[in-house]
Design an enzyme around this catalytic site. Structure first.
Site, PDB file in Angstrom:
ATOM      1  N   ARG A   1       0.840  -1.209   0.000  1.00 51.17           N
ATOM      2  CA  ARG A   1       0.000   0.000   0.000  1.00 51.17           C
ATOM      3  C   ARG A   1       0.868   1.250   0.000  1.00 51.17           C
ATOM      4  O   ARG A   1       0.587   2.218  -0.695  1.00 51.17           O
ATOM      5  CB  ARG A   1      -0.937  -0.014   1.218  1.00 51.17           C
ATOM      6  CG  ARG A   1      -1.878  -1.213   1.199  1.00 51.17           C
ATOM      7  CD  ARG A   1      -3.152  -0.947   1.944  1.00 51.17           C
ATOM      8  NE  ARG A   1      -3.921   0.089   1.283  1.00 51.17           N
ATOM      9  CZ  ARG A   1      -4.845   0.821   1.865  1.00 51.17           C
ATOM     10  NH1 ARG A   1      -5.115   0.636   3.136  1.00 51.17           N
ATOM     11  NH2 ARG A   1      -5.496   1.736   1.205  1.00 51.17           N
ATOM     12  N   ASN A  36      -8.634   9.308   4.862  1.00 52.47           N
ATOM     13  CA  ASN A  36      -7.573   8.715   4.045  1.00 52.47           C
ATOM     14  C   ASN A  36      -6.247   8.704   4.795  1.00 52.47           C
ATOM     15  O   ASN A  36      -5.945   9.615   5.559  1.00 52.47           O
ATOM     16  CB  ASN A  36      -7.431   9.479   2.722  1.00 52.47           C
ATOM     17  CG  ASN A  36      -8.690   9.373   1.882  1.00 52.47           C
ATOM     18  OD1 ASN A  36      -9.525   8.510   2.138  1.00 52.47           O
ATOM     19  ND2 ASN A  36      -8.840  10.235   0.894  1.00 52.47           N
ATOM     20  N   HIS A  96      -8.021   8.445  10.503  1.00 54.35           N
ATOM     21  CA  HIS A  96      -7.597   7.048  10.525  1.00 54.35           C
ATOM     22  C   HIS A  96      -6.075   6.907  10.470  1.00 54.35           C
ATOM     23  O   HIS A  96      -5.564   5.862  10.089  1.00 54.35           O
ATOM     24  CB  HIS A  96      -8.293   6.273   9.395  1.00 54.35           C
ATOM     25  CG  HIS A  96      -9.775   6.153   9.613  1.00 54.35           C
ATOM     26  ND1 HIS A  96     -10.678   5.799   8.635  1.00 54.35           N
ATOM     27  CD2 HIS A  96     -10.523   6.349  10.737  1.00 54.35           C
ATOM     28  CE1 HIS A  96     -11.912   5.789   9.145  1.00 54.35           C
ATOM     29  NE2 HIS A  96     -11.843   6.124  10.409  1.00 54.35           N
ATOM     30  N   CYS A 130       5.925   2.107  17.750  1.00 54.33           N
ATOM     31  CA  CYS A 130       6.279   0.924  18.537  1.00 54.33           C
ATOM     32  C   CYS A 130       6.096   1.324  19.995  1.00 54.33           C
ATOM     33  O   CYS A 130       5.403   2.294  20.273  1.00 54.33           O
ATOM     34  CB  CYS A 130       7.707   0.483  18.234  1.00 54.33           C
ATOM     35  SG  CYS A 130       8.895   1.761  18.699  1.00 54.33           S
ATOM     36  N   GLY A 143     -16.333  11.647  -1.670  1.00 56.97           N
ATOM     37  CA  GLY A 143     -15.772  10.315  -1.874  1.00 56.97           C
ATOM     38  C   GLY A 143     -15.745   9.415  -0.659  1.00 56.97           C
ATOM     39  O   GLY A 143     -14.801   8.660  -0.476  1.00 56.97           O
ATOM     40  N   SER A 153     -18.155   6.531   1.573  1.00 59.92           N
ATOM     41  CA  SER A 153     -19.384   5.734   1.552  1.00 59.92           C
ATOM     42  C   SER A 153     -20.243   5.992   2.783  1.00 59.92           C
ATOM     43  O   SER A 153     -21.404   5.583   2.819  1.00 59.92           O
ATOM     44  CB  SER A 153     -19.039   4.248   1.449  1.00 59.92           C
ATOM     45  OG  SER A 153     -18.204   3.886   2.528  1.00 59.92           O
ATOM     46  N   ASN A 204     -20.359  12.697  -4.639  1.00 60.07           N
ATOM     47  CA  ASN A 204     -20.165  11.249  -4.741  1.00 60.07           C
ATOM     48  C   ASN A 204     -20.962  10.783  -5.957  1.00 60.07           C
ATOM     49  O   ASN A 204     -22.126  11.151  -6.090  1.00 60.07           O
ATOM     50  CB  ASN A 204     -20.683  10.560  -3.453  1.00 60.07           C
ATOM     51  CG  ASN A 204     -20.195   9.130  -3.327  1.00 60.07           C
ATOM     52  OD1 ASN A 204     -20.225   8.373  -4.289  1.00 60.07           O
ATOM     53  ND2 ASN A 204     -19.732   8.783  -2.139  1.00 60.07           N
TER      54      ASN A 204
HETATM   55  N1  APR Z   1     -15.149  10.862  -6.846  1.00 63.19           N
HETATM   56  C1  APR Z   1     -15.899  10.909  -5.721  1.00 63.19           C
HETATM   57  N2  APR Z   1     -16.326   9.789  -5.066  1.00 63.19           N
HETATM   58  C2  APR Z   1     -15.985   8.603  -5.569  1.00 63.19           C
HETATM   59  C3  APR Z   1     -15.213   8.481  -6.743  1.00 63.19           C
HETATM   60  C4  APR Z   1     -14.793   9.677  -7.396  1.00 63.19           C
HETATM   61  N3  APR Z   1     -14.053   9.670  -8.521  1.00 63.19           N
HETATM   62  N4  APR Z   1     -15.022   7.155  -6.986  1.00 63.19           N
HETATM   63  C5  APR Z   1     -15.657   6.487  -6.011  1.00 63.19           C
HETATM   64  N5  APR Z   1     -16.249   7.356  -5.158  1.00 63.19           N
HETATM   65  C6  APR Z   1     -17.015   7.058  -3.944  1.00 63.19           C
HETATM   66  C7  APR Z   1     -17.789   5.747  -3.956  1.00 63.19           C
HETATM   67  O1  APR Z   1     -19.064   5.902  -4.554  1.00 63.19           O
HETATM   68  C8  APR Z   1     -17.875   5.429  -2.452  1.00 63.19           C
HETATM   69  O2  APR Z   1     -19.062   5.981  -1.898  1.00 63.19           O
HETATM   70  O3  APR Z   1     -16.097   6.924  -2.878  1.00 63.19           O
HETATM   71  C9  APR Z   1     -16.669   6.123  -1.860  1.00 63.19           C
HETATM   72  C10 APR Z   1     -15.588   5.203  -1.326  1.00 63.19           C
HETATM   73  O4  APR Z   1     -16.085   4.500  -0.232  1.00 63.19           O
HETATM   74  P1  APR Z   1     -15.156   3.557   0.660  1.00 63.19           P
HETATM   75  O5  APR Z   1     -14.353   2.675  -0.212  1.00 63.19           O
HETATM   76  O6  APR Z   1     -16.009   2.905   1.672  1.00 63.19           O
HETATM   77  O7  APR Z   1     -14.129   4.605   1.335  1.00 63.19           O
HETATM   78  P2  APR Z   1     -14.270   5.408   2.682  1.00 63.19           P
HETATM   79  O8  APR Z   1     -15.656   5.909   2.889  1.00 63.19           O
HETATM   80  O9  APR Z   1     -13.173   6.401   2.695  1.00 63.19           O
HETATM   81  O10 APR Z   1     -13.969   4.291   3.757  1.00 63.19           O
HETATM   82  C11 APR Z   1     -13.984   4.619   5.122  1.00 63.19           C
HETATM   83  O11 APR Z   1     -13.227   2.430   5.657  1.00 63.19           O
HETATM   84  O12 APR Z   1     -11.923   0.469   5.786  1.00 63.19           O
HETATM   85  C12 APR Z   1     -12.037   1.764   5.995  1.00 63.19           C
HETATM   86  O13 APR Z   1     -10.383   2.822   7.171  1.00 63.19           O
HETATM   87  C13 APR Z   1     -10.898   2.690   5.858  1.00 63.19           C
HETATM   88  O14 APR Z   1     -10.908   5.098   5.963  1.00 63.19           O
HETATM   89  C14 APR Z   1     -11.530   3.963   5.381  1.00 63.19           C
HETATM   90  C15 APR Z   1     -12.968   3.804   5.850  1.00 63.19           C
END
Ligand code: APR
Length: 250
Positions: free
Chosen positions: A67, A99, A116, A124, A183, A185, A209
């Site tokens: 990563r 992020n 996060h 450590c 961006g 969920s 989104n």
């Molecule tokens: N522009 C805007 N949004 C976007 C784009 C884009 N180009 N592409 C995808 N998305 C949206 C998707 O529709 C989705 O709703 O980004 C979102 C990503 O969701 P997740 O993958 O769940 O990411 P996130 O919400 O940051 O996750 C939260 O989950 O596992 C953990 O710790 C990790 O910080 C992370 C947390």
């Protein structure tokens, strides 16, 4: 639907960008959920919790080294740069991100609350515990001083939140007049709950989104598009300024 004038920067004094993995998707990094999402290919119980690390730290480090390699190899997106430019123009702008990739800072942003943690810090048992580390792959996986395993300073599943960023985020969101969620969920708590503070305060709340989320109802404005194009649409003047600055040395 909002107009360009509704989001004119002179109307706001305290702006919060609340960001998630979708913001960095445009840089080429996978999101966590949905198509191509990390948790579709990897079980977090094997790679992203303290129990997994205690069981097999080498395996968890290999996952995180990869990563770090990917996150270090990409560039911030247009959206990251526009957010940094908004912050330069509106002093009270703060960024609250889920992020761990450090791309906001690489785009020039400051005052970033990393809810996060960061993949670019490790910790450590030695004081001061968390330190910046940008080696890819990480050199010694055990600390040469205290001998314990170093781990990424990120909030894995089942970890407690780190108090400083969450306190800063609560303070910023509680007093903002504009919150733009981009961006995310909206399914990972407690982070997902924070924008509600802006709703309660009566701030203008905008969700960017391409897809609807379980928390979409909180927002009065929904922009169903990708991050960079949406932000460039809000503030075309910022994008033009950025491009002319970038071209100035050509
Ligand atoms: N522009 C805007 N949004 C976007 C784009 C884009 N180009 N592409 C995808 N998305 C949206 C998707 O529709 C989705 O709703 O980004 C979102 C990503 O969701 P997740 O993958 O769940 O990411 P996130 O919400 O940051 O996750 C939260 O989950 O596992 C953990 O710790 C990790 O910080 C992370 C947390």
């Amino acid at each position: 639907m909002t107009t360009h004038e509704d989001l004119a920067l002179h109307r706001f004094r305290r702006i919060v960008f609340f960001t998630g993995a979708g913001l960095s998707a445009e840089c080429g990094l996978p999101t966590y959920r949905g198509k191509g999402g990390i948790w579709g290919s990897y079980d977090w119980q094997d790679y992203a919790c303290q129990r997994a690390f205690d069981r097999d730290p080498e395996k968890v480090w290999e996952f995180h080294d990869e990563r770090r390699r990917r996150m270090g190899a990409v560039e911030p997106s247009q959206a990251h740069r526009i957010i940094a430019e908004v912050q330069r123009r509106v002093a009270g702008t703060k960024i609250v991100t889920q992020n761990i990739d450090g791309l906001h800072q690489r785009a020039g942003a400051t005052d970033v609350s990393e809810l996060h943690g960061s993949v670019w810090r490790i910790r450590c048992d030695c004081p001061p515990r968390a330190v910046e580390n940008r080696e890819v792959p990480i050199g010694a996986r055990r600390c040469p001083a205290c001998g314990t395993w170093r781990r990424p300073d990120i909030v894995w599943f089942e970890d407690p939140m780190q108090p400083a960023p969450i306190e800063a985020a609560i303070a910023a969101i509680s007093e903002c007049d504009l919150l733009i969620s981009i961006g995310t969920s909206g399914v990972v708590f407690p982070a997902a709950d924070l924008p509600r503070l802006a709703v309660q305060r009566g701030a203008l709340c905008v969700e960017v989104n391409p897809e609807e989320t379980p928390v979409s109802d909180w927002y009065s404005v929904h922009v169903r598009g990708p991050a960079s194009a949406s932000l460039a649409g809000f503030w075309p003047e910022l994008d033009a300024a950025r491009e002319s600055a970038a071209g100035a040395g050509d």
